[in-house]
Design an enzyme around this catalytic site. Structure first.
Site, mmCIF file in Angstrom:
data_model
loop_
_atom_site.group_PDB
_atom_site.id
_atom_site.type_symbol
_atom_site.label_atom_id
_atom_site.label_comp_id
_atom_site.label_asym_id
_atom_site.label_seq_id
_atom_site.Cartn_x
_atom_site.Cartn_y
_atom_site.Cartn_z
ATOM 1 N N GLU A 1 0.892 -1.170 0.000
ATOM 2 C CA GLU A 1 0.000 0.000 0.000
ATOM 3 C C GLU A 1 0.919 1.206 0.000
ATOM 4 O OE1 GLU A 1 -3.240 -0.127 -0.114
ATOM 5 O OE2 GLU A 1 -3.474 -2.278 0.160
ATOM 6 N N CYS B 1 -3.251 8.603 3.409
ATOM 7 C CA CYS B 1 -2.902 8.129 2.063
ATOM 8 C C CYS B 1 -4.067 8.311 1.104
ATOM 9 C CB CYS B 1 -2.503 6.666 2.137
ATOM 10 S SG CYS B 1 -3.735 5.668 2.956
HETATM 11 P P1 NAP Z 1 8.176 4.963 4.757
HETATM 12 O O1 NAP Z 1 9.281 5.889 5.061
HETATM 13 O O2 NAP Z 1 8.232 4.207 3.490
HETATM 14 O O3 NAP Z 1 8.096 3.985 6.007
HETATM 15 C C1 NAP Z 1 7.121 2.988 6.093
HETATM 16 C C2 NAP Z 1 7.632 1.849 6.939
HETATM 17 O O4 NAP Z 1 8.714 1.209 6.269
HETATM 18 C C3 NAP Z 1 8.179 2.286 8.287
HETATM 19 O O5 NAP Z 1 7.818 1.331 9.248
HETATM 20 C C4 NAP Z 1 9.666 2.315 8.059
HETATM 21 O O6 NAP Z 1 10.417 2.152 9.236
HETATM 22 C C5 NAP Z 1 9.835 1.122 7.157
HETATM 23 N N1 NAP Z 1 11.059 1.123 6.361
HETATM 24 C C6 NAP Z 1 11.865 2.172 6.052
HETATM 25 N N2 NAP Z 1 12.892 1.745 5.279
HETATM 26 C C7 NAP Z 1 12.726 0.406 5.113
HETATM 27 C C8 NAP Z 1 13.472 -0.603 4.427
HETATM 28 N N3 NAP Z 1 14.571 -0.321 3.750
HETATM 29 N N4 NAP Z 1 13.020 -1.876 4.485
HETATM 30 C C9 NAP Z 1 11.892 -2.184 5.155
HETATM 31 N N5 NAP Z 1 11.144 -1.265 5.823
HETATM 32 C C10 NAP Z 1 11.555 0.016 5.801
HETATM 33 O O7 NAP Z 1 6.760 5.681 4.765
HETATM 34 P P2 NAP Z 1 6.196 6.682 5.864
HETATM 35 O O8 NAP Z 1 6.928 7.956 5.660
HETATM 36 O O9 NAP Z 1 6.164 6.053 7.211
HETATM 37 O O10 NAP Z 1 4.674 6.827 5.420
HETATM 38 C C11 NAP Z 1 4.198 7.838 4.575
HETATM 39 C C12 NAP Z 1 3.866 7.246 3.231
HETATM 40 O O11 NAP Z 1 3.010 6.127 3.413
HETATM 41 C C13 NAP Z 1 3.098 8.194 2.355
HETATM 42 O O12 NAP Z 1 3.675 8.174 1.070
HETATM 43 C C14 NAP Z 1 1.692 7.636 2.321
HETATM 44 O O13 NAP Z 1 0.975 7.889 1.134
HETATM 45 C C15 NAP Z 1 1.941 6.187 2.488
HETATM 46 N N6 NAP Z 1 0.756 5.531 3.078
HETATM 47 C C16 NAP Z 1 0.038 4.706 2.302
HETATM 48 C C17 NAP Z 1 -1.079 4.084 2.817
HETATM 49 C C18 NAP Z 1 -1.906 3.154 1.973
HETATM 50 O O14 NAP Z 1 -2.735 2.448 2.544
HETATM 51 N N7 NAP Z 1 -1.734 3.133 0.665
HETATM 52 C C19 NAP Z 1 -1.438 4.293 4.147
HETATM 53 C C20 NAP Z 1 -0.671 5.146 4.909
HETATM 54 C C21 NAP Z 1 0.443 5.762 4.368
HETATM 55 P P3 NAP Z 1 10.969 3.445 10.029
HETATM 56 O O15 NAP Z 1 9.781 4.224 10.447
HETATM 57 O O16 NAP Z 1 11.701 2.838 11.167
HETATM 58 O O17 NAP Z 1 11.828 4.189 9.058
#
Ligand code: NAP
Length: 523
Positions: A259, A298
């Site tokens: 997602e 999102c």
């Molecule tokens: P993110 O930076 O991609 O982080 C998401 C998760 O992935 C966090 O738990 C993060 O851990 C982890 N992560 C980071 N680097 C990783 C790696 N190399 N391998 C595995 N996991 C890793 O996203 P975010 O900033 O938290 O969230 C915002 C984004 O999420 C926005 O773009 C939003 O649109 C999207 N979103 C989408 C939905 C949907 O249902 N489509 C829902 C909510 C949000 P850490 O926090 O420890 O870095």
């Protein structure tokens, strides 16, 4: 040396403190330290194997009805402890009570829905899928598909914006399916997830190994995955790409649901007039979507498509409402919009606005905002920003850049086919809403834009007080979207269980198939 608590991880059936250098969580409004997290030094292989073997065995021994009962008990526990969740959400996510409710009440509603749905599945341990099919001329040798819970663990890697719902919307179908869970919440807002898991674990309602949590870095987690595990990721498109390329997914075929981000849109019927109910419905919904959780959803509306002749009137109506949005400390009752979750997010939103401003006109910018009970030097608060484009090329940054805050762009279209083309050119979104009192226009739009979205939400005067909101994810409808949105699919009622089951075709004599599709079978 910090004096805030180090949150324990629940892993391999016991509470464990990480070692090494913890990461500090902060109050995004006050800037104060509130907790620390790390899982450094914890034996990951042992915890994954414990969940997979012990948790899986226990859960699969139960029927769907019994697992539905577990969901009901989780709801009871979470309900009992709810006040603490609101406090944590305010301190860790900077959200007002109303915005925290979207996350907290949303998780309880989703769990309750799945508990109720379990009643349709009964006292079984696997599901029969479809009808038998003849394999040849003779009737006595046929094929029957069945769905068996996958004998692995479900790893959830979650985003920062929904620490409560993000866990439970995934956990409800996983537990109901009989699959144990390991959740890694986003670090910035991990406290609420950790507290909810702690409350559920402390009441001993789940079998050993069914639910584990690791807070802190994602390092090493994907390396633990084995072929029958599944991984469900929510977050940015960039991290999604890393996960897709990990050997667990690319080589071991670990099932993966993504997602990711999305440039959702709202579309106003070309036959609308500025004095119509439909016009007002669009204006209210856009303002709500821009401001709930400070736009950190999102599903939030990022692009608003209106007929060219109505562009000035819509801009004016939105401006009038947006300038009334109060911003600041969510502890103050007069504040409508709290803060973003961190200073990092604040910087990212400011940079995103600047990037979009290069090719748009500014229709409203409430910044620098006069913050209520908050210090602008410390608080990650930002006021709404409405940008505008009267001639939008499909290559526009507005179709490519997701600014994860209270920011949207109003876009004028000359004719409806141009609007459809521009909406499609965001390359796949979670949701779009259409505003019209003409059922034929709603149906035409749904068929035209359906393949590019996970959900189409139609708002007409007849459902004005009934509809569930553009951005609200309802457990009975699917959540996810094609292309840029990640290509994933969650929820959708019992459809969500498919991700956690393996489908197998049993080709056999009728007597064995009779036994398999009977009601009282040993597993
Ligand atoms: P993110 O930076 O991609 O982080 C998401 C998760 O992935 C966090 O738990 C993060 O851990 C982890 N992560 C980071 N680097 C990783 C790696 N190399 N391998 C595995 N996991 C890793 O996203 P975010 O900033 O938290 O969230 C915002 C984004 O999420 C926005 O773009 C939003 O649109 C999207 N979103 C989408 C939905 C949907 O249902 N489509 C829902 C909510 C949000 P850490 O926090 O420890 O870095």
């Amino acid at each position: 040396m910090s004096n805030v608590p180090l949150l324990p991880n629940f892993f391999a059936g016991r509470w464990q403190l990480g070692q090494g250098h913890p990461i500090t969580l902060r109050d995004p409004v006050l800037g104060t330290e509130i907790a620390q997290v790390t899982h450094e030094g914890i034996d990951l292989a042992q915890g994954f194997e414990y969940a997979r073997r012990i948790g899986g065995q226990h859960l699969r021994a139960l029927t769907y009805t019994q697992r539905g009962e577990l969901l009901r008990k989780i709801v009871e526990v979470l309900n009992k402890n709810k006040p603490a969740y609101y406090d944590i959400a305010t301190a860790n996510s900077g959200t007002t009570v109303k915005d925290s409710a979207v996350d907290i009440e949303g998780s309880l509603f989703t769990l309750s829905t799945y508990a109720k749905l379990s009643e349709q599945l009964g006292q079984k341990q696997y599901l029969v899928d479809g009808e038998r099919a003849r394999l040849g001329k003779e009737l006595s040798f046929q094929s029957q598909h069945i769905l068996l819970p996958t004998p692995g663990v479900a790893l959830f890697i979650n985003a920062f914006n929904f620490p409560a719902w993000g866990l439970w919307e995934k956990a409800a179908p996983a537990l109901l399916s009989g699959v144990p869970i390991i959740v890694k919440p986003a670090t910035a807002t991990a406290w609420l997830t950790q507290k909810m898991v702690q409350d559920v674990i402390d009441t001993d309602i789940l079998p050993a190994g069914a639910l584990s949590i690791l807070c802190g870095s994602s390092k090493g987690l994907l390396d633990q995955l084995q072929p029958f595990d599944v991984v469900s990721f929510t977050g940015s498109a960039q991290t999604a790409q890393t996960i897709r390329c990990h050997p667990a997914v690319s080589t071991l075929s670990v099932r993966c649901n993504i997602e990711a981000d999305s440039l959702n849109s709202a579309l106003l019927d070309p036959h609308t007039t500025a004095d119509s109910d439909v016009f007002n419905l669009l204006v209210s919904e856009v303002v709500r979507e821009m401001t709930v959780k400070s736009g950190q959803k999102c599903t939030a509306i990022r692009r608003i498509f209106v007929p060219h002749a109505l562009y000035p009137a819509v801009a004016k109506a939105l401006r009038e409402k947006l300038k009334k949005i109060t911003v600041g400390n969510p502890r103050d009752d007069t504040v409508r919009m709290g803060s973003l979750v961190s200073q990092e997010q604040y910087q990212s939103v400011v940079a995103g606005i600047e990037a979009l401003k290069k090719e748009t006109e500014v229709l409203f910018d409430g910044n620098p905002a006069t913050l209520i009970q908050a210090d602008p030097q410390t608080a990650a608060c930002i006021a709404p920003v409405l940008l505008g484009l009267q001639n939008m090329p499909p290559s526009s940054q507005v179709n490519h850049t997701e600014v994860f805050g209270p920011v949207a762009t109003l876009i004028a279209y000359q004719h409806i086919d141009q609007a459809y083309e521009l909406i499609e050119s965001a390359q796949g979104s979670l949701v779009m809403s259409v505003y019209s009192d003409r059922p034929e226009f709603i149906a035409q739009t749904a068929l035209k834009l359906g393949p590019y979205h996970g959900r189409i939400h139609a708002i007409s005067p007849e459902v004005a007080t009934l509809h569930t909101g553009h951005g609200n994810v309802m457990p009975v409808s699917i959540h996810g979207g094609p292309g840029r949105a990640g290509g994933g699919e969650e929820l959708g009622g019992l459809r969500a269980l498919h991700f956690y089951h393996r489908r197998v075709a049993i080709q056999s004599s009728l007597s064995a198939l009779d036994l398999l599709t009977g009601e009282h079978l040993p597993y």
